[in-house]
Enzyme design. Sequence first.
Site, PDB file in Angstrom:
ATOM      1  N   GLU A 260       0.813  -1.211   0.000  1.00  0.00           N
ATOM      2  CA  GLU A 260       0.000   0.000   0.000  1.00  0.00           C
ATOM      3  C   GLU A 260       0.850   1.265   0.000  1.00  0.00           C
ATOM      4  O   GLU A 260       0.681   2.165   0.810  1.00  0.00           O
ATOM      5  CB  GLU A 260      -0.948   0.004   1.216  1.00  0.00           C
ATOM      6  CG  GLU A 260      -2.262   0.673   0.921  1.00  0.00           C
ATOM      7  CD  GLU A 260      -3.356   0.300   1.908  1.00  0.00           C
ATOM      8  OE1 GLU A 260      -4.524   0.536   1.562  1.00  0.00           O
ATOM      9  OE2 GLU A 260      -3.056  -0.206   2.998  1.00  0.00           O
ATOM     10  N   HIS A 275     -16.454   4.002   4.848  1.00  0.00           N
ATOM     11  CA  HIS A 275     -16.084   3.502   6.175  1.00  0.00           C
ATOM     12  C   HIS A 275     -16.624   4.406   7.275  1.00  0.00           C
ATOM     13  O   HIS A 275     -16.988   3.920   8.362  1.00  0.00           O
ATOM     14  CB  HIS A 275     -14.563   3.397   6.291  1.00  0.00           C
ATOM     15  CG  HIS A 275     -14.011   2.107   5.747  1.00  0.00           C
ATOM     16  ND1 HIS A 275     -12.679   1.927   5.451  1.00  0.00           N
ATOM     17  CD2 HIS A 275     -14.618   0.936   5.442  1.00  0.00           C
ATOM     18  CE1 HIS A 275     -12.495   0.693   4.997  1.00  0.00           C
ATOM     19  NE2 HIS A 275     -13.654   0.083   4.980  1.00  0.00           N
ATOM     20  N   CYS A 825     -32.068  18.538  -2.547  1.00  0.00           N
ATOM     21  CA  CYS A 825     -33.336  18.519  -3.293  1.00  0.00           C
ATOM     22  C   CYS A 825     -33.151  18.970  -4.739  1.00  0.00           C
ATOM     23  O   CYS A 825     -33.997  18.695  -5.586  1.00  0.00           O
ATOM     24  CB  CYS A 825     -34.396  19.358  -2.577  1.00  0.00           C
ATOM     25  SG  CYS A 825     -34.028  21.117  -2.496  1.00  0.00           S
ATOM     26  N   HIS A1182     -31.651  -9.233  29.730  1.00  0.00           N
ATOM     27  CA  HIS A1182     -31.378  -9.985  30.954  1.00  0.00           C
ATOM     28  C   HIS A1182     -31.074 -11.431  30.588  1.00  0.00           C
ATOM     29  O   HIS A1182     -31.878 -12.091  29.917  1.00  0.00           O
ATOM     30  CB  HIS A1182     -32.597  -9.967  31.898  1.00  0.00           C
ATOM     31  CG  HIS A1182     -32.940  -8.605  32.428  1.00  0.00           C
ATOM     32  ND1 HIS A1182     -33.379  -7.585  31.618  1.00  0.00           N
ATOM     33  CD2 HIS A1182     -32.912  -8.112  33.700  1.00  0.00           C
ATOM     34  CE1 HIS A1182     -33.608  -6.514  32.355  1.00  0.00           C
ATOM     35  NE2 HIS A1182     -33.336  -6.800  33.608  1.00  0.00           N
TER      36      HIS A1182
END
Length: 1573
Positions: A260, A275, A825, A1182
Amino acid sequence: MSNESNIITVPILGKDTVRVGFGIHQYICTEILENFKSSTYVVITDSNIAPLYLEKIESTFNKSIKDAKAEARLLTYVIPPGESSKCRAMKAEIEDWLLTQSCTRDTILIAMGGGVIGDLVGYVAASFMRGIRFIQMPTTLLAMVDSSIGGKTGIDTPLGKNLVGAFWQPLRVYVDMVFLHTLPPRQVINGLSEIIKTAAMWNENDFQLLENNSAVLLDALNKPSVPGEYKFDSIKPLLQKIILSSIRTKCEVVTLDEHEGGLRNLLNFGHSIGHAYEAILYPQILHGECVAIGMVKEAELARYLGILKPNAVGRLTKCLVSYNLPISVNDPKVKKYASFKHCPVEKLIEYMAVDKKNQGSKKRIVILKAIGETYEKHATVVSDDDIRFILSRDVKVDEFTKSSWDVVVTPPGSKSISNRALVLAAMGNGTCRLTNMLHSDDTQFMMSALESLGAATFSWEDGGETLVVKGNGGKLAVPKEELYLGNAGTAARFLTGIAALVSSKDGAKVVLTGNHRMKVRPIGPLVDALRANGCEINYLEKQGSLPLDLSSKNGLKGGIIELAATVSSQYVSSILMCAPYASQPVTLKLVGGKPISQLYIDMTIAMMASFGVNVTKSTTEENTYNIPCGKYQNPPHYEIESDASSATYPLAIAAITGTKCTVPNIGSASLQGDARFACDVLRPMGCTVEQTATSTTVQGPPKGTLKPLESIDMETMTDAFLTASVVAAVACNVSEGDPVTRITGIANQRVKECNRIAAMVHELAKFGVRTGELEDGIYIFGKNYKELKKPEEGIYTYDDHRIAMSFSVLSLICPSRTLIIDKACVEKTWPYWWDVLHQSFGVKLTGATSVASDPLKGSISKNASIILIGMRGAGKTTIGKIIAKQLNFKFLDLDELLEDYLEMPIAEVIFRMGWDAFRLEEHKVLRKFITEHPEGYVAASGGGVIEMDESRNLLSNFVKEGGIVLHVHRNLEHIKSYLSEDQTRPTYKDQESIDDVYKRRHVWYRECRSHYFISPVLSNQVIDEKIQYSMSRFLDVVTGSSQVLQKFKTKKRSTFLTLNYPRIEDALPTLRDVTVGCDAIEVRVDYLKDPKSSNGISSLDFVAEQISLLRCSTTLPIIFTIRTISQGGLFPNDKEEEAKELMLSAMRYGCDFVDVELGWSSETINILYQHKGYTKLIMSWHDLSGTWSWARPHEWMQKVELASSYADVIKLVGMANNLNDNLELEEFRTRITNSMDIPLILFNMGRFGQLSRILNKFMTPVTHPLLPSKAAPGQLTVKQLNEARVLIGEILPEKFFLFGKPIKHSRSPILHSTAYELLGLPHTYEAFETDTVDEVQKVLNLPDFGGANVTIPYKLSVMKFMDELSDEARFFGAVNTIIPIRIGDKLVLRGDNTDWRGIYDTFANALDGVSLRDTNGLVIGAGGTSRAAIYSLHRLGVSRIYLLNRTLANSYRVQDVFPPDYNIHIIDSDNIPSEELSSVTLSAVVSTIPADIELPEKVASVIKALLANKADGGVFLDMAYKPLHTPLMAVASDLEWKCCNGLEALVRQGLASFHLWTGMTAPFDAVYQKVIE
């Protein structure tokens, strides 16, 4: 099954690592044993995969070992599924297990599962014994094409995903596509998102393959599974080709950049933003779905930066939608699964900061240049401001400051023409290539719907510049799912006509639906016309609007069709375009008046001719058209003209800013009426306009010199009236008269995306522009642009693209930055409008999230008006006035308004006009109120206002828009009793009984109400005097004023008492005693017993009465809990619907908290979350079995993950089997609290679990000896908790003091010592008498100093030792309470003043919720205490305070201390006229003079005269308490004042200090009694 020859190998890093095939289990086992020798192979999978495949893999592998005679063993290990397993603890668990199995360095791990398994097992392999071999066997599509390839391994940490890990390449990656057979369709689509991502950033050909085959893939995917058959048999080659294309791309990139360094960043296209969304939306929204949203946002970012063309964004969006992937957080899929989650922009940016691609603080994002190509060969640095703009819902627009500007702007294709072209080409024969297509929400909805109907297939050419439509000749089919159209009105109307052509079989229906705004937009005239022609169409919700279902055996009949076309020309176009496919030729007659927007009808007819169908207009009948039967013949190519309505915005910018703009492809030859805008509107206003057949140029006059238009008819270009209006707002250049512009001919704009005329009036007013509505238009008074006001709360856009774009134009000339709410919009017609402003005009834009658009602020608008509904005689008027007084709103009685309007009483209206006419008039008044008074009012309606459908719709929509509809009710028997004595009201229609009326209306009240208030009842009597108090508590919650949860978060410790009585009335005698030291009360609804219930479940009204009675009996917040049998309660597990209704009602009752069990269905939990308003949710679980481990907390973490999506508080309760379980719980608590902000209630039940209750500091449930039983095993009392916390060192003994002289006879030591004893606290309190204030300093520095009270003579001099002062201490210039605040090793001494609290709390208790707002008060005396008295009365809401003292000069000195708004009036006892005395009505009196001082005769007589004028419920407090009952109290008592003595104020002042020190509330009654003794 595959043999080796069918397996495809893909190389990576120079090795043939990736093997792809179908059914290759046997091959995998054989190949591993042949090529990778080992003594131990370990398959690690999860409990979801194991039942499906583990046994088969084990048997095949073991058989292969036996056949190969290998000296090896196979081990398997199964872990819990889900992201919570991808953690340090699980990694350690696997490693420890491997060691116990004697695994050595030759061990090979096989990761069989999805991304979680692959990442986790890979990281175990990378670190176990410093690195061992491993193999990836991905079982999800996402893992096959992404996480299993490339050697990235890792685990999550509390601060983020995959932050700890290693690059560790697998020996093999076996991609067996047979695993996809059992994968749920949504998970397959989740993986397809990554495939689309790879193609979008690397290979356009692969992207085209995906574009062109979505329908084929989804058909196979959604096909029901047949035993023995592989689901994807029919598309094996296609599926393999798509998967291989993605795998090859990733292998190529990884080979070039294993670790990378830059290029591999490109594989993260869509991930930087995706992410961030995933961090919030997971697990409800899957990784691939979040990446899909991220891809669209990152593509929009590239477009905003001027790098990516708009059509590429549209193409990417269309592809994602075609695979049912979400493209925004407002996508229906996201709303379906995670509507309860919100994604604050700053939180997203914060998550984006933790990204491995970043360079320090600089964020790097993969920017597309085109489909299949990135801008750079690595991620690109992008500023936070640009990211913020893309992520934000709203935008702030700066002023346009350039003095000269010449720009060319090409608007997108016309929405009107694009939608028509799509319909015509889809219904036609052959292939048509459309260019300059509008890429927008509207066209996206249209294309998706046409594909679902089987009308056509769509693909792209020329890099997305050309849309290829392959028409199906009018062959249509009923789609598998409803057609969701958002707010796309054009698509809805056109598709209604098209859907009427679908021949349906076996009762199948086409369903058209949309968002909430679409569901109120009209479509009735079109439906009426189609119904009359034989189509079966039903309204599924509101009459006259979507959703609809349509069915027809033979499609459209044809013949004569009559249509009302005065509202929308789109109705006409819809029938025109579908008419050729009717069984008979159609004669379309437009009736009801002159059709609206004739030019758009002409446009449709002209376009139909281009596609081979000629419509003729009748020469003998007006507004009549003849349409022959036939089929459209698609032209090879059709170019869509740019949108003339959209072109008005850049031209208007030139007009108002004095600059120049050219639109190159809209001119006089246009089919669109709005093309006339520049010539007919801007030229008369003073602009220079040049228009050719194909282009338009506008040069604006000098800034501020535009002329108003006295009158203009815009009937031929109605959409452009909005643009004209904002230009007219600054058109004020007139020689005489008012600068007013009148626009007419636009009545149809009231039923567009919103009521555009009303919206324009409302929003222009925010700029200070005077406007108003005309019958068919609007008038605007032009204003000097320099005088425009800043719209403080921003411009609301009503989900209307044209509102947003119009006001963005006006914003450019506003002197201050303008906020425009809901910038997205504009995607309806010009998705990249903001990019044009930013790039072409150089306007600075800033992303913003306004309070108005922030969903976290609750669904109720600030200052929203309140409408009261309920039965006649329920108390609406009385309660309405109480609410208005408490909120400082105005009150209106709608019945009185109706009487004033009709000039006759209600009874006469009904007698003269009849009930139906009365209901219609009542509806009109309700509509007028909602329109004119959306904020700041309380309205009491008539009992039957909910009788009309239209009125119920008004109320429901009022709630949706943020208003409050409060259903007011009281016991029905009390209503009947009350009405039997009131003869002024008309009898009910048809002489119905009250019982029958209520039975009929009850459902309607529930349907319309947002909240519910029922008057408290005790012993079958309504407690009227408690209503004010109860209402005050209720309003605090429903209006969002309550800060209960915030207060709990700041407390060191908090508790709540669990009430488990069958009726609340049974708890009242001991309620004060049992709640001592508690911070809240939990009502166990499962314990309540409704005497009228037939199934053991209490009715909504019975529970409402119990809550109402409790609320008026305590000041503590209320927790509403239904505990099921499986969770340790009494409520039946199978009565979920009843439980849901009870919990929803609790929110309407205004309960502070509702406990929601995590065991309820996701549908129920989602609904509860969506309707919670300001009620806080405690998400609880519970474990009664005692089998869940806090040390291996994967089950608990799954509950935390689920709960965190909804919870304000998370409550997890285990069962302790030994003391160690509590210690493990504390370790879990420590880990989890470091990674989340949501407060936790964590403890164990049972005898062994009591320690965990002691250690739990937040909202610990407690019991009391006076309760009938403990609500749960192991519960402790408050006193027991505190005593135990002392023993374990959790609460340390502290010393408290009283400083002053003389103080030997002070009652403070006994007061505080009693409180400590009652609550089990180890503290001491002693008087510290000293001659000098300096002596107290040594006490202040004691290590166990807990706090001090200060009395005379040191209240001023002690201030020099304080590090900080409260507002009250500053105001009074004196300190009576010292609070030590320890921050680490630092001691901060805070000085406070609680003298006023003694007075304030005494009145609050005596008033019992009654408000003193707008009342008069009196303070007697002008000494030091008088200041506290005045301050308290002002805080209580008293609007005028009279001050009476024997020495007038002292009174004026006190008055001078206070601001003018305290409204203090000095009484001169020597000169006050008797008529003034008699005119003063008092509600509150405080005497601050010693009891043993004899008052002058005139002062005494004035006091008596004033006390004689008492308001109802008046309270008199004498601060003297020696004697306890003073002479003035005797006078007040004789005059029926409610009297309180000074000792009560003293105790309440002391307990206020106690609360500041300990955070606990001590029992007043017990302490007061001890002080008296």
